[in-house]
Write a protein that holds these residues in place. Structure first.
Motif, mmCIF file in Angstrom:
data_model
loop_
_atom_site.group_PDB
_atom_site.id
_atom_site.type_symbol
_atom_site.label_atom_id
_atom_site.label_comp_id
_atom_site.label_asym_id
_atom_site.label_seq_id
_atom_site.Cartn_x
_atom_site.Cartn_y
_atom_site.Cartn_z
ATOM 1 N N THR A 141 0.859 -1.174 0.000
ATOM 2 C CA THR A 141 0.000 0.000 0.000
ATOM 3 C C THR A 141 0.896 1.224 0.000
ATOM 4 O O THR A 141 1.857 1.295 0.773
ATOM 5 N N VAL A 142 0.606 2.170 -0.882
ATOM 6 C CA VAL A 142 1.405 3.389 -1.011
ATOM 7 C C VAL A 142 0.531 4.591 -0.672
ATOM 8 O O VAL A 142 -0.566 4.743 -1.215
ATOM 9 N N GLU A 143 1.023 5.433 0.238
ATOM 10 C CA GLU A 143 0.371 6.706 0.551
ATOM 11 C C GLU A 143 1.306 7.797 0.034
ATOM 12 O O GLU A 143 2.323 8.086 0.651
ATOM 13 N N PRO A 144 0.997 8.380 -1.145
ATOM 14 C CA PRO A 144 1.905 9.359 -1.766
ATOM 15 C C PRO A 144 2.123 10.586 -0.890
ATOM 16 O O PRO A 144 1.171 11.153 -0.349
ATOM 17 N N TYR A 145 3.369 10.987 -0.775
ATOM 18 C CA TYR A 145 3.734 12.173 0.012
ATOM 19 C C TYR A 145 3.299 13.413 -0.749
ATOM 20 O O TYR A 145 3.596 13.583 -1.933
ATOM 21 N N LEU A 146 2.591 14.320 -0.075
ATOM 22 C CA LEU A 146 2.103 15.553 -0.689
ATOM 23 C C LEU A 146 2.891 16.784 -0.252
ATOM 24 O O LEU A 146 2.878 17.803 -0.925
ATOM 25 N N GLY A 147 3.547 16.711 0.888
ATOM 26 C CA GLY A 147 4.291 17.847 1.426
ATOM 27 C C GLY A 147 4.098 17.934 2.925
ATOM 28 O O GLY A 147 3.393 17.132 3.525
ATOM 29 N N ASP A 148 4.734 18.915 3.513
ATOM 30 C CA ASP A 148 4.610 19.116 4.955
ATOM 31 C C ASP A 148 3.523 20.138 5.246
ATOM 32 O O ASP A 148 3.426 21.168 4.576
ATOM 33 N N GLY A 165 2.829 18.224 10.339
ATOM 34 C CA GLY A 165 3.768 17.222 9.861
ATOM 35 C C GLY A 165 3.482 16.821 8.418
ATOM 36 O O GLY A 165 2.764 17.509 7.691
ATOM 37 N N PRO A 166 4.009 15.672 8.006
ATOM 38 C CA PRO A 166 3.850 15.226 6.619
ATOM 39 C C PRO A 166 2.389 14.987 6.256
ATOM 40 O O PRO A 166 1.612 14.497 7.069
ATOM 41 N N GLN A 167 2.032 15.350 5.031
ATOM 42 C CA GLN A 167 0.683 15.135 4.510
ATOM 43 C C GLN A 167 0.766 14.092 3.398
ATOM 44 O O GLN A 167 1.674 14.152 2.563
ATOM 45 N N TYR A 168 -0.176 13.155 3.398
ATOM 46 C CA TYR A 168 -0.184 12.061 2.422
ATOM 47 C C TYR A 168 -1.501 12.043 1.656
ATOM 48 O O TYR A 168 -2.550 12.409 2.177
ATOM 49 N N GLY A 169 -1.424 11.590 0.411
ATOM 50 C CA GLY A 169 -2.618 11.449 -0.410
ATOM 51 C C GLY A 169 -3.364 10.182 -0.046
ATOM 52 O O GLY A 169 -2.937 9.414 0.827
ATOM 53 N N PRO A 170 -4.475 9.918 -0.736
ATOM 54 C CA PRO A 170 -5.247 8.705 -0.462
ATOM 55 C C PRO A 170 -4.407 7.455 -0.721
ATOM 56 O O PRO A 170 -3.615 7.426 -1.669
ATOM 57 N N PRO A 171 -4.557 6.430 0.111
ATOM 58 C CA PRO A 171 -3.766 5.209 -0.056
ATOM 59 C C PRO A 171 -4.079 4.488 -1.371
ATOM 60 O O PRO A 171 -5.228 4.398 -1.774
ATOM 61 N N LEU A 172 -3.021 4.028 -2.022
ATOM 62 C CA LEU A 172 -3.148 3.160 -3.192
ATOM 63 C C LEU A 172 -2.955 1.740 -2.676
ATOM 64 O O LEU A 172 -1.833 1.317 -2.401
ATOM 65 N N ALA A 173 -4.042 1.011 -2.492
ATOM 66 C CA ALA A 173 -3.987 -0.312 -1.875
ATOM 67 C C ALA A 173 -3.756 -1.403 -2.916
ATOM 68 O O ALA A 173 -4.083 -1.235 -4.096
ATOM 69 N N ASP A 174 -3.189 -2.492 -2.456
ATOM 70 C CA ASP A 174 -3.030 -3.702 -3.260
ATOM 71 C C ASP A 174 -2.204 -3.462 -4.527
ATOM 72 O O ASP A 174 -2.539 -3.955 -5.607
ATOM 73 N N ILE A 204 10.125 -3.101 -6.169
ATOM 74 C CA ILE A 204 10.043 -2.965 -7.621
ATOM 75 C C ILE A 204 8.564 -3.028 -7.984
ATOM 76 O O ILE A 204 7.855 -3.943 -7.548
ATOM 77 N N ALA A 205 8.099 -2.064 -8.782
ATOM 78 C CA ALA A 205 6.689 -2.012 -9.171
ATOM 79 C C ALA A 205 6.577 -1.541 -10.616
ATOM 80 O O ALA A 205 7.593 -1.277 -11.276
ATOM 81 N N ALA A 206 5.363 -1.415 -11.092
ATOM 82 C CA ALA A 206 5.108 -0.966 -12.464
ATOM 83 C C ALA A 206 5.701 0.423 -12.684
ATOM 84 O O ALA A 206 5.835 1.206 -11.736
ATOM 85 N N PRO A 207 6.045 0.763 -13.921
ATOM 86 C CA PRO A 207 6.697 2.045 -14.185
ATOM 87 C C PRO A 207 5.828 3.270 -13.932
ATOM 88 O O PRO A 207 6.346 4.367 -13.763
ATOM 89 N N ASP A 208 4.519 3.108 -13.828
ATOM 90 C CA ASP A 208 3.631 4.249 -13.621
ATOM 91 C C ASP A 208 3.250 4.453 -12.148
ATOM 92 O O ASP A 208 2.330 5.206 -11.847
ATOM 93 N N LEU A 209 3.968 3.836 -11.230
ATOM 94 C CA LEU A 209 3.662 3.972 -9.801
ATOM 95 C C LEU A 209 3.856 5.416 -9.342
ATOM 96 O O LEU A 209 4.888 6.025 -9.610
ATOM 97 N N ASP A 210 2.857 5.975 -8.653
ATOM 98 C CA ASP A 210 2.930 7.322 -8.084
ATOM 99 C C ASP A 210 3.418 7.207 -6.649
ATOM 100 O O ASP A 210 2.632 6.963 -5.735
ATOM 101 N N CYS A 211 4.733 7.370 -6.462
ATOM 102 C CA CYS A 211 5.332 7.208 -5.134
ATOM 103 C C CYS A 211 6.517 8.162 -4.999
ATOM 104 O O CYS A 211 7.661 7.753 -5.164
ATOM 105 N N PRO A 212 6.264 9.440 -4.709
ATOM 106 C CA PRO A 212 7.381 10.364 -4.524
ATOM 107 C C PRO A 212 8.193 10.007 -3.277
ATOM 108 O O PRO A 212 7.705 9.314 -2.387
ATOM 109 N N ALA A 213 9.438 10.476 -3.241
ATOM 110 C CA ALA A 213 10.261 10.279 -2.047
ATOM 111 C C ALA A 213 9.507 10.812 -0.837
ATOM 112 O O ALA A 213 8.760 11.787 -0.930
ATOM 113 N N ARG A 214 9.670 10.169 0.293
ATOM 114 C CA ARG A 214 9.020 10.449 1.576
ATOM 115 C C ARG A 214 7.592 9.917 1.657
ATOM 116 O O ARG A 214 6.896 10.160 2.629
#
Length: 105
Positions: free
Chosen positions: A13-20, A24-33, A60-70
């Protein structure tokens, strides 16, 4: 050519980092599974500031994964970790798969 789906045996599950924000850190909606291949090896890598850090998991995931650092990741074993660095591997015209590599704390 994309990394073959049959190689991506784990689900994360990936919660994309949106900024501080103010709290504290703010995350986007979880990308599950998200299909991924997770390795639990310890490796030396560099973070966004160039400092050497230890990565305890590589994804390692698909090339279109939205997962910025943090970004926050929950791995297949339930462990929650943070993305140190993200690399998009491509080789247009070559017979090698394109993928996204995420180095995690």
């Amino acid at each position: 050519m994309r990394v073959p789906a049959y190689l991506l045996r784990h689900r994360v599950t990936v919660e994309p980092y949106l900024g501080d924000g103010a709290y504290g850190p703010q995350y986007g909606p979880p990308l599950a599974d998200v299909p991924a291949l997770v390795s639990g090896a310890r490796k030396v890598t560099r973070d966004s500031t160039g400092a050497q850090v230890i990565s305890t998991a590589q994804v390692i995931a698909a090339p279109d994964l939205d997962c910025p650092a943090r970004s926050r990741l929950t791995l297949h074993d339930g462990r929650t970790t943070t993305a140190i660095s993200v690399t998009h591997h491509t080789a247009p015209g070559l017979p090698v798969p394109a993928c996204t590599e995420v180095m995690c704390e």
